[in-house]
Scaffold this active site. Structure first.
Site, short mmCIF file in Angstrom:
data_model
loop_
_atom_site.label_atom_id
_atom_site.label_comp_id
_atom_site.label_asym_id
_atom_site.label_seq_id
_atom_site.Cartn_x
_atom_site.Cartn_y
_atom_site.Cartn_z
N VAL A 133 0.92 4.51 5.20
CA VAL A 133 0.37 3.40 5.99
C VAL A 133 1.48 2.40 6.32
O VAL A 133 1.55 1.89 7.45
CB VAL A 133 -0.83 2.74 5.26
CG1 VAL A 133 -1.30 1.50 6.00
CG2 VAL A 133 -1.98 3.73 5.12
N GLY A 134 2.37 2.16 5.39
CA GLY A 134 3.48 1.24 5.65
C GLY A 134 4.33 1.72 6.83
O GLY A 134 4.75 0.94 7.69
N CYS A 185 1.29 1.03 -8.73
CA CYS A 185 2.44 1.46 -7.93
C CYS A 185 3.61 1.76 -8.87
O CYS A 185 4.47 2.58 -8.55
CB CYS A 185 2.82 0.39 -6.93
SG CYS A 185 3.12 -1.21 -7.67
N GLU A 189 5.64 -3.33 0.93
CA GLU A 189 5.82 -2.85 -0.45
C GLU A 189 4.98 -1.60 -0.60
O GLU A 189 3.76 -1.65 -0.38
CB GLU A 189 5.36 -3.93 -1.44
CG GLU A 189 6.38 -5.02 -1.63
CD GLU A 189 7.75 -4.49 -1.95
OE1 GLU A 189 7.85 -3.49 -2.70
OE2 GLU A 189 8.72 -5.04 -1.44
N GLY A 218 0.84 -1.20 0.00
CA GLY A 218 0.00 0.00 0.00
C GLY A 218 0.87 1.24 0.00
O GLY A 218 2.02 1.21 -0.47
N SER A 219 0.35 2.32 0.56
CA SER A 219 1.07 3.59 0.50
C SER A 219 2.21 3.63 1.52
O SER A 219 2.21 2.90 2.51
CB SER A 219 0.09 4.73 0.81
OG SER A 219 -0.43 4.55 2.11
P1 NAP Z 1 -3.35 2.38 1.42
O1 NAP Z 1 -4.28 3.49 1.64
O2 NAP Z 1 -2.00 2.45 2.01
O3 NAP Z 1 -4.11 1.05 1.95
C1 NAP Z 1 -3.51 -0.23 1.87
C2 NAP Z 1 -4.17 -1.15 2.89
O4 NAP Z 1 -3.80 -0.72 4.22
C3 NAP Z 1 -5.69 -1.11 2.84
O5 NAP Z 1 -6.20 -2.41 3.09
C4 NAP Z 1 -6.00 -0.16 3.98
O6 NAP Z 1 -7.30 -0.27 4.48
C5 NAP Z 1 -4.97 -0.59 5.01
N1 NAP Z 1 -4.75 0.38 6.09
C6 NAP Z 1 -5.03 1.71 6.10
N2 NAP Z 1 -4.65 2.26 7.29
C7 NAP Z 1 -4.11 1.26 8.03
C8 NAP Z 1 -3.52 1.18 9.33
N3 NAP Z 1 -3.41 2.26 10.11
N4 NAP Z 1 -3.07 -0.01 9.77
C9 NAP Z 1 -3.15 -1.12 8.98
N5 NAP Z 1 -3.72 -1.11 7.75
C10 NAP Z 1 -4.19 0.05 7.27
O7 NAP Z 1 -3.14 2.10 -0.15
P2 NAP Z 1 -4.22 2.05 -1.32
O8 NAP Z 1 -4.77 3.40 -1.55
O9 NAP Z 1 -5.15 0.90 -1.12
O10 NAP Z 1 -3.26 1.65 -2.56
C11 NAP Z 1 -2.49 2.58 -3.26
C12 NAP Z 1 -1.05 2.62 -2.74
O11 NAP Z 1 -0.51 1.32 -2.76
C13 NAP Z 1 -0.15 3.46 -3.64
O12 NAP Z 1 0.74 4.20 -2.84
C14 NAP Z 1 0.59 2.40 -4.46
O13 NAP Z 1 1.83 2.84 -4.97
C15 NAP Z 1 0.76 1.32 -3.43
N6 NAP Z 1 0.97 0.00 -4.05
C16 NAP Z 1 2.22 -0.54 -3.95
C17 NAP Z 1 2.50 -1.77 -4.56
C18 NAP Z 1 3.88 -2.36 -4.48
O14 NAP Z 1 4.02 -3.57 -4.73
N7 NAP Z 1 4.91 -1.61 -4.14
C19 NAP Z 1 1.48 -2.44 -5.26
C20 NAP Z 1 0.21 -1.85 -5.33
C21 NAP Z 1 -0.02 -0.62 -4.71
P3 NAP Z 1 -8.39 0.75 3.90
O15 NAP Z 1 -8.46 0.51 2.43
O16 NAP Z 1 -9.60 0.31 4.54
O17 NAP Z 1 -7.94 2.12 4.28
#
Ligand code: NAP
Length: 506
Positions: free
Chosen positions: A236-237, A289, A255, A232-233
């Site tokens: 959050v990571g 991503c 990631e 994810g972002s």
């Molecule tokens: P995100 O907002 O970071 O959410 C990712 C996951 O984390 C979701 O299931 C989210 O739940 C959960 N989450 C949110 N807050 C949390 C917390 N405090 N503790 C634990 N888990 C929590 O990312 P997204 O908007 O879904 O995806 C887009 C991002 O992912 C972009 O930055 C993209 O570059 C990245 N990404 C990276 C890769 C890679 O392999 N490097 C691949 C795909 C995407 P909620 O949805 O319910 O908030």
């Protein structure tokens, strides 16, 4: 097929092999038509999250003791079910996350490939190694063992393949899992876990909790989780790693985001360079991503490249995700679209020369969705925020360079390091970029997007913490043990250590 004819999915939590309701529900809406409810899903409370972790913990000993080959065979059954349901899964994904149906189909196939990889890997390789010992009579082995309970927290943009990249290696190696999909794609999460249940994975090996960030945070705070596999972002990571810092025995495989680029050299094949740039910037509406929001172009080629790129970008059709003739679909939600528009405005403030103006569009008749047209600009501003931060949408800068050293400096001038493409006919230049740029995945004469499951998928800097996903994840979900066996009839120690028991029994 109309986006309105399919009935809404009614989701449940899956804990210890039981499908459960929760007190509060949330809705998943189609980003192509915000009036369309894709389904309703239970929001897990922290207590329900803890119950899911407890169920994974109690299923762990029996699953760990099951032969690795038999564990892998469950994935063969899962593969047959994914093949059976490929079309239905792709349609549901297109409705729920707005990616074009052609991309959704490719993602289901990518998930299938991960499952097939896991099935095949059960019978080979990475389980361990036999290592030489200083003592001829000793056999030394390195054996991998599962950690225990793995939390799988995934993003919305690859709601089928990315969970399988993590669930597959984790389960193969004998771990049990609690899966938390994105709140934007709970329906695909639900369908995936239904397939695991139908494939006969034992109760408690795969558990499903739904909800927003609080659900993910409750999962991360549970000290009985041994490994967190997160994609994810960066924000959050980072939060997940901060919480996990109080549990130093825990592994976090993170990631995260990217600020990727295509470098176009002056010796590039021109049409290939334009296509690579367009696919990198706009496939999945720029919401991968690995999407490129920077195309770094040699100054000698810039005018011609900018003209061809802008003309192609204007022709791309963004519209109904279920219509395969469209190039791409909407942004995931209104906030995501607003964020991109804010970055478009920031680019202008930071000196962008706009080539294609990006704005809100409503291409699906009679529906309000989260669509934006592409925003393309030229900019040579050093250190501009738009050239350094992840935008995650159809927003791309064409940045000129003079020397290859310049191109490397521009490419590396961001806190991310995920994906890079180089378009050149010169093997020396290709090698120079390969050595000097900071990235996890590099491509030559290709777009900077596209993954195959048997390769590691990961990044450096703010993009990843060294535990790549897909095939690479087997390292993170197992720990290495050394196991040494003496076949002699007396004890001989390494390093010449004496074994005489002076002063011992006669
Ligand atoms: P995100 O907002 O970071 O959410 C990712 C996951 O984390 C979701 O299931 C989210 O739940 C959960 N989450 C949110 N807050 C949390 C917390 N405090 N503790 C634990 N888990 C929590 O990312 P997204 O908007 O879904 O995806 C887009 C991002 O992912 C972009 O930055 C993209 O570059 C990245 N990404 C990276 C890769 C890679 O392999 N490097 C691949 C795909 C995407 P909620 O949805 O319910 O908030």
């Amino acid at each position: 097929m109309s986006t309105n004819t399919l009935s809404p999915v009614s989701g449940r939590l899956f804990v210890g092999g039981e499908w459960l309701s929760a007190r509060e529900d949330f809705a998943s809406k189609s980003p192509a038509n915000l009036a369309e409810v894709v389904g309703t899903f239970p929001k897990a409370t922290p207590k329900e999250v803890d119950a899911a972790v407890a169920s994974a913990r109690s299923a762990f000993p029996a699953w760990r003791r099951t032969s690795r080959i038999l564990r892998a065979e469950c994935f063969d059954r899962l593969a047959q079910l994914i093949k059976r349901d490929t079309d239905a899964l792709a349609v549901l994904m297109a409705r729920e996350c707005g990616k074009n149906i052609t991309e959704c189909r490719a993602e289901v196939v990518e998930g299938l490939h991960m499952v097939q990889y896991v099935f095949g890997t059960g019978r080979q390789g990475i389980y361990g190694e036999v290592i030489a010992s200083e003592i001829a009579e000793k056999d030394a082995f390195v054996r991998r063992k599962p950690w225990g309970v793995v939390a799988v927290i995934t993003p919305w943009n690859f709601p089928f393949a990315v969970p399988l990249w993590m669930l597959g290696p984790s389960l193969l190696e004998g771990n049990t899992c609690v899966f938390k999909p994105s709140e934007d794609t709970p329906a695909i999460g639900q369908k995936l876990v239904e397939l695991f249940a139908e494939a006969g994975f034992p109760a408690g090996t795969v558990n499903l909790v739904q909800g927003a960030g609080e659900t993910g945070e409750a999962l991360v705070k549970n000290p009985d989780v041994n490994v967190v596999c997160f994609t994810g972002s960066y924000e959050v990571g980072k939060r997940i790693q901060e919480i996990s810092a109080s549990m130093p025995e825990r592994i976090v495989a993170a990631e995260m985001g990217g600020k990727n680029a295509v470098i176009v050299c002056e010796d590039a094949r021109f049409d290939l360079a334009v296509n690579a740039g367009i696919l990198s910037a706009f496939k999945t509406t720029g919401q991968r991503c690995v999407s490129a929001s920077r195309i770094i172009v040699h100054e000698a080629l810039m005018d011609r490249y900018a003209k061809a790129f802008a003309e192609t970008a204007k022709r791309l059709k963004f519209g109904d995700p279920l219509d395969a003739k469209n190039f791409a679909g909407p942004l995931i939600h209104e906030n995501a679209a607003k964020k991109v528009l804010d970055y478009n405005a920031l680019a202008k403030k930071e000196g962008a020369k706009v080539l294609v103006e990006g704005s809100e569009i409503q291409p699906v008749a009679g529906a309000k969705g989260c669509f934006l047209s592409p925003f393309v600009y030229q900019m040579d501003g050093k250190g501009a925020r738009v050239l350094r931060e992840e935008v995650f949408g159809p927003h791309v800068a064409l940045v000129p360079f003079k020397t290859d050293e310049d191109a490397v400096r521009i490419y590396n001038d961001t806190e991310y390091g995920l994906s890079l493409a180089v378009i050149t006919e010169s093997y020396r230049r290709m090698r120079f970029f390969r050595e000097e740029c900071e990235y996890g995945m590099g491509y030559v004469n290709l777009p900077c997007i596209g993954a195959e499951v048997h390769l590691p998928f990961g990044g450096v800097k703010k993009s990843g913490n060294g535990h790549p996903s897909a095939a690479g994840l087997i390292e993170a979900v197992t720990h290495k043990t050394a196991w040494t066996v003496n076949h002699g009839t007396d004890i001989k120690m390494a390093q010449g250590l004496t074994t005489a028991l002076e002063g011992g029994p006669a």
